[in-house]
Design a protein around this motif. Structure first.
Motif, PDB file in Angstrom:
ATOM      1  N   PHE A   1       0.337  -0.642  -0.046  1.00  0.00           N
ATOM      2  CA  PHE A   1      -0.048   0.086  -0.190  1.00  0.00           C
ATOM      3  C   PHE A   1       1.162   1.357  -0.072  1.00  0.00           C
ATOM      4  O   PHE A   1       0.102   2.143  -0.716  1.00  0.00           O
ATOM      5  CB  PHE A   1      -0.915  -0.138   0.856  1.00  0.00           C
ATOM      6  CG  PHE A   1      -1.751  -1.117   1.334  1.00  0.00           C
ATOM      7  CD1 PHE A   1      -3.297  -0.919   0.186  1.00  0.00           C
ATOM      8  CD2 PHE A   1      -2.200  -2.119   1.832  1.00  0.00           C
ATOM      9  CE1 PHE A   1      -3.567  -2.230   0.251  1.00  0.00           C
ATOM     10  CE2 PHE A   1      -2.661  -3.271   1.937  1.00  0.00           C
ATOM     11  CZ  PHE A   1      -4.159  -2.648   1.137  1.00  0.00           C
ATOM     12  N   ARG A   2       2.105   1.213   0.419  1.00  0.00           N
ATOM     13  CA  ARG A   2       2.650   2.332   0.301  1.00  0.00           C
ATOM     14  C   ARG A   2       4.000   2.495  -0.048  1.00  0.00           C
ATOM     15  O   ARG A   2       5.720   2.313   0.306  1.00  0.00           O
ATOM     16  CB  ARG A   2       3.349   2.998   1.978  1.00  0.00           C
ATOM     17  CG  ARG A   2       1.690   3.993   2.448  1.00  0.00           C
ATOM     18  CD  ARG A   2       2.168   3.537   3.925  1.00  0.00           C
ATOM     19  NE  ARG A   2       2.105   2.488   4.828  1.00  0.00           N
ATOM     20  CZ  ARG A   2       0.978   1.447   4.779  1.00  0.00           C
ATOM     21  NH1 ARG A   2      -0.240   1.803   3.781  1.00  0.00           N
ATOM     22  NH2 ARG A   2       0.404   0.448   5.119  1.00  0.00           N
ATOM     23  N   GLY A   3       4.353   1.078  -0.677  1.00  0.00           N
ATOM     24  CA  GLY A   3       5.784   0.565  -1.888  1.00  0.00           C
ATOM     25  C   GLY A   3       5.054   1.454  -3.574  1.00  0.00           C
ATOM     26  O   GLY A   3       5.104   1.791  -3.752  1.00  0.00           O
ATOM     27  N   ALA A   4       4.982   0.118  -3.993  1.00  0.00           N
ATOM     28  CA  ALA A   4       5.835  -0.038  -5.218  1.00  0.00           C
ATOM     29  C   ALA A   4       4.478   0.419  -6.188  1.00  0.00           C
ATOM     30  O   ALA A   4       4.036   2.022  -6.712  1.00  0.00           O
ATOM     31  CB  ALA A   4       5.447  -0.971  -5.937  1.00  0.00           C
ATOM     32  N   ILE A   5       3.161   0.610  -5.392  1.00  0.00           N
ATOM     33  CA  ILE A   5       1.679   0.794  -6.044  1.00  0.00           C
ATOM     34  C   ILE A   5       1.704   2.795  -5.941  1.00  0.00           C
ATOM     35  O   ILE A   5       1.731   2.937  -6.750  1.00  0.00           O
ATOM     36  CB  ILE A   5       0.823   0.266  -5.134  1.00  0.00           C
ATOM     37  CG1 ILE A   5       0.490  -1.024  -5.892  1.00  0.00           C
ATOM     38  CG2 ILE A   5      -0.626   1.454  -5.644  1.00  0.00           C
ATOM     39  CD1 ILE A   5      -0.976  -1.601  -4.744  1.00  0.00           C
ATOM     40  N   LEU A   6       1.734   2.553  -4.762  1.00  0.00           N
ATOM     41  CA  LEU A   6       2.168   4.287  -4.265  1.00  0.00           C
ATOM     42  C   LEU A   6       3.029   5.305  -5.355  1.00  0.00           C
ATOM     43  O   LEU A   6       2.926   5.990  -5.187  1.00  0.00           O
ATOM     44  CB  LEU A   6       2.413   4.727  -2.719  1.00  0.00           C
ATOM     45  CG  LEU A   6       1.965   5.940  -2.271  1.00  0.00           C
ATOM     46  CD1 LEU A   6       1.250   6.430  -2.745  1.00  0.00           C
ATOM     47  CD2 LEU A   6       2.649   5.634  -0.550  1.00  0.00           C
ATOM     48  N   TYR A   7       4.333   5.015  -5.403  1.00  0.00           N
ATOM     49  CA  TYR A   7       5.378   5.339  -5.877  1.00  0.00           C
ATOM     50  C   TYR A   7       5.229   5.447  -7.206  1.00  0.00           C
ATOM     51  O   TYR A   7       5.065   6.441  -7.538  1.00  0.00           O
ATOM     52  CB  TYR A   7       6.433   4.620  -5.894  1.00  0.00           C
ATOM     53  CG  TYR A   7       7.909   5.240  -7.050  1.00  0.00           C
ATOM     54  CD1 TYR A   7       8.300   5.787  -5.642  1.00  0.00           C
ATOM     55  CD2 TYR A   7       8.303   4.305  -8.226  1.00  0.00           C
ATOM     56  CE1 TYR A   7       9.637   6.261  -6.934  1.00  0.00           C
ATOM     57  CE2 TYR A   7       9.309   4.740  -8.709  1.00  0.00           C
ATOM     58  CZ  TYR A   7       9.656   5.626  -8.085  1.00  0.00           C
ATOM     59  OH  TYR A   7      11.068   6.201  -8.767  1.00  0.00           O
ATOM     60  N   ILE A   8       4.196   4.160  -8.314  1.00  0.00           N
ATOM     61  CA  ILE A   8       3.943   4.286  -9.311  1.00  0.00           C
ATOM     62  C   ILE A   8       2.847   5.748  -9.578  1.00  0.00           C
ATOM     63  O   ILE A   8       2.972   6.317 -10.789  1.00  0.00           O
ATOM     64  CB  ILE A   8       3.089   3.205  -9.596  1.00  0.00           C
ATOM     65  CG1 ILE A   8       4.317   2.332  -9.871  1.00  0.00           C
ATOM     66  CG2 ILE A   8       2.144   3.464 -11.585  1.00  0.00           C
ATOM     67  CD1 ILE A   8       4.117   0.398 -10.369  1.00  0.00           C
ATOM     68  N   LEU A   9       1.753   5.122  -8.454  1.00  0.00           N
ATOM     69  CA  LEU A   9       0.418   6.797  -8.308  1.00  0.00           C
ATOM     70  C   LEU A   9       0.737   8.071  -8.565  1.00  0.00           C
ATOM     71  O   LEU A   9       0.670   8.928  -9.047  1.00  0.00           O
ATOM     72  CB  LEU A   9      -0.152   5.925  -7.544  1.00  0.00           C
ATOM     73  CG  LEU A   9      -1.037   4.192  -7.550  1.00  0.00           C
ATOM     74  CD1 LEU A   9      -2.179   4.244  -6.378  1.00  0.00           C
ATOM     75  CD2 LEU A   9      -1.897   4.942  -9.038  1.00  0.00           C
ATOM     76  N   ILE A  10       2.087   7.671  -7.283  1.00  0.00           N
ATOM     77  CA  ILE A  10       3.045   9.461  -7.130  1.00  0.00           C
ATOM     78  C   ILE A  10       3.412  10.008  -8.307  1.00  0.00           C
ATOM     79  O   ILE A  10       2.880  11.173  -9.094  1.00  0.00           O
ATOM     80  CB  ILE A  10       3.957   9.373  -6.366  1.00  0.00           C
ATOM     81  CG1 ILE A  10       2.967   9.158  -4.597  1.00  0.00           C
ATOM     82  CG2 ILE A  10       4.257  10.521  -5.935  1.00  0.00           C
ATOM     83  CD1 ILE A  10       3.978   8.855  -3.658  1.00  0.00           C
ATOM     84  N   ASN A  11       3.777   9.069  -9.421  1.00  0.00           N
ATOM     85  CA  ASN A  11       4.220   9.216 -10.456  1.00  0.00           C
ATOM     86  C   ASN A  11       3.266   9.913 -11.725  1.00  0.00           C
ATOM     87  O   ASN A  11       3.000  10.477 -12.334  1.00  0.00           O
ATOM     88  CB  ASN A  11       5.406   8.873 -10.972  1.00  0.00           C
ATOM     89  CG  ASN A  11       6.617   8.365 -10.261  1.00  0.00           C
ATOM     90  OD1 ASN A  11       7.014   9.671  -9.752  1.00  0.00           O
ATOM     91  ND2 ASN A  11       7.622   7.488  -9.946  1.00  0.00           N
ATOM     92  N   ARG A  12       2.333   8.819 -11.307  1.00  0.00           N
ATOM     93  CA  ARG A  12       1.416   9.594 -12.435  1.00  0.00           C
ATOM     94  C   ARG A  12       0.056   9.906 -12.289  1.00  0.00           C
ATOM     95  O   ARG A  12      -0.529  10.618 -13.062  1.00  0.00           O
ATOM     96  CB  ARG A  12       0.556   7.858 -12.983  1.00  0.00           C
ATOM     97  CG  ARG A  12       2.052   6.794 -13.690  1.00  0.00           C
ATOM     98  CD  ARG A  12       1.233   5.492 -14.174  1.00  0.00           C
ATOM     99  NE  ARG A  12       1.846   5.113 -14.562  1.00  0.00           N
ATOM    100  CZ  ARG A  12       1.969   3.851 -15.166  1.00  0.00           C
ATOM    101  NH1 ARG A  12       0.258   3.123 -15.132  1.00  0.00           N
ATOM    102  NH2 ARG A  12       2.484   3.077 -15.581  1.00  0.00           N
ATOM    103  N   LEU A  13      -0.232  10.090 -10.848  1.00  0.00           N
ATOM    104  CA  LEU A  13      -1.715  10.997 -10.501  1.00  0.00           C
ATOM    105  C   LEU A  13      -1.145  12.071  -9.969  1.00  0.00           C
ATOM    106  O   LEU A  13      -2.359  13.079  -9.778  1.00  0.00           O
ATOM    107  CB  LEU A  13      -2.235  10.313  -9.833  1.00  0.00           C
ATOM    108  CG  LEU A  13      -3.567   9.056 -10.770  1.00  0.00           C
ATOM    109  CD1 LEU A  13      -4.095   7.927  -9.726  1.00  0.00           C
ATOM    110  CD2 LEU A  13      -3.662   9.210 -12.076  1.00  0.00           C
ATOM    111  N   GLY A  14       0.312  11.975  -8.882  1.00  0.00           N
ATOM    112  CA  GLY A  14       0.896  13.380  -8.572  1.00  0.00           C
ATOM    113  C   GLY A  14      -0.026  12.354  -6.711  1.00  0.00           C
ATOM    114  O   GLY A  14      -0.776  11.965  -6.627  1.00  0.00           O
TER     115      GLY A  14
END
Length: 211
Positions: A70-83
């Motif tokens: 929840f606060r690793g790879a998925i969040l990292y990708i979402l931050i880069n794509r959605l802010g």
């Protein structure tokens, strides 16, 4: 591993223990407040070091797995794509809903479900904010592990619970007052942690943020 800030370098180790020690002190403080407010009587249990070790390993693996998801790879990708704003909101929402299933209350009453989503979701929000600011799961992992371990030392839980003491009696509030108290109890650690971290990151941002 590098982008998740999980490598055991000095900075991450310090972040982990700051989070762990802070939430342990905060959680014990709340238990003290609850003991006074509800006149809780505790019974000390014999210390089973083997059981405590098993609980530590179980919750370390559990917290690490959840943080990586929840606060690793998925969040990292979402931050880069959605802010950061939307990424943190989505991560926290899924974290809250996930606990409805992990607690096995999907077929229960709506109020307990909403309570679990609110409390765990807000905790997930705080820990996701920590990851976004520090670019590491270390500080959030320390917070996650610390609060879980304190709870299983004092309260019933599966597969480990009441490791140090057992609640014998307490004052019961009226239905609505009990609901308010439980809500405050659930949100208190995350609210105080959020305030603490904002002050900490503002004062020592250069140390906590990875280059």
């Amino acid at each position: 591993m590098k982008v998740l800030g999980i490598l055991p370098i000095k900075k991450h180790v310090i972040q982990f223990f700051i989070g762990f020690l802070f939430i342990v002190v905060l959680s014990v403080l709340w238990i003290y407040i609850e003991t006074l407010v509800k006149s809780v009587i505790w019974e000390q249990k014999p210390i089973d070091y083997r059981l405590i070790y098993k609980a530590l390993m179980y919750h370390l693996k559990s917290a690490l797995t959840e943080d990586l998801v929840f606060r690793g790879a998925i969040l990292y990708i979402l931050i880069n794509r959605l802010g950061a704003k939307w990424a943190i909101f989505i991560s926290a929402s899924f974290f809250g809903v996930y606990h409805v299933f992990s607690y096995g209350i999907t077929g229960g009453a709506i109020i307990p479900i909403l309570y679990v989503i609110t409390v765990t979701g807000f905790a997930g929000y705080v820990w996701a904010c920590v990851f976004e600011k520090t670019k590491s799961i270390a500080l959030g992992l320390g917070l996650h592990l610390g609060i879980n371990l304190v709870r299983v030392c004092f309260y019933p839980s599966q597969p480990y619970g009441e490791l140090l003491v057992k609640e014998i009696s307490k004052v019961n509030f009226s239905e609505w007052n009990e609901l308010y108290f439980v809500l405050i109890k659930g949100l208190f650690p995350s609210v105080v942690t959020l305030i603490f971290l904002k002050l900490l990151l503002k004062s020592y941002f250069k140390f906590f943020k990875n280059n």
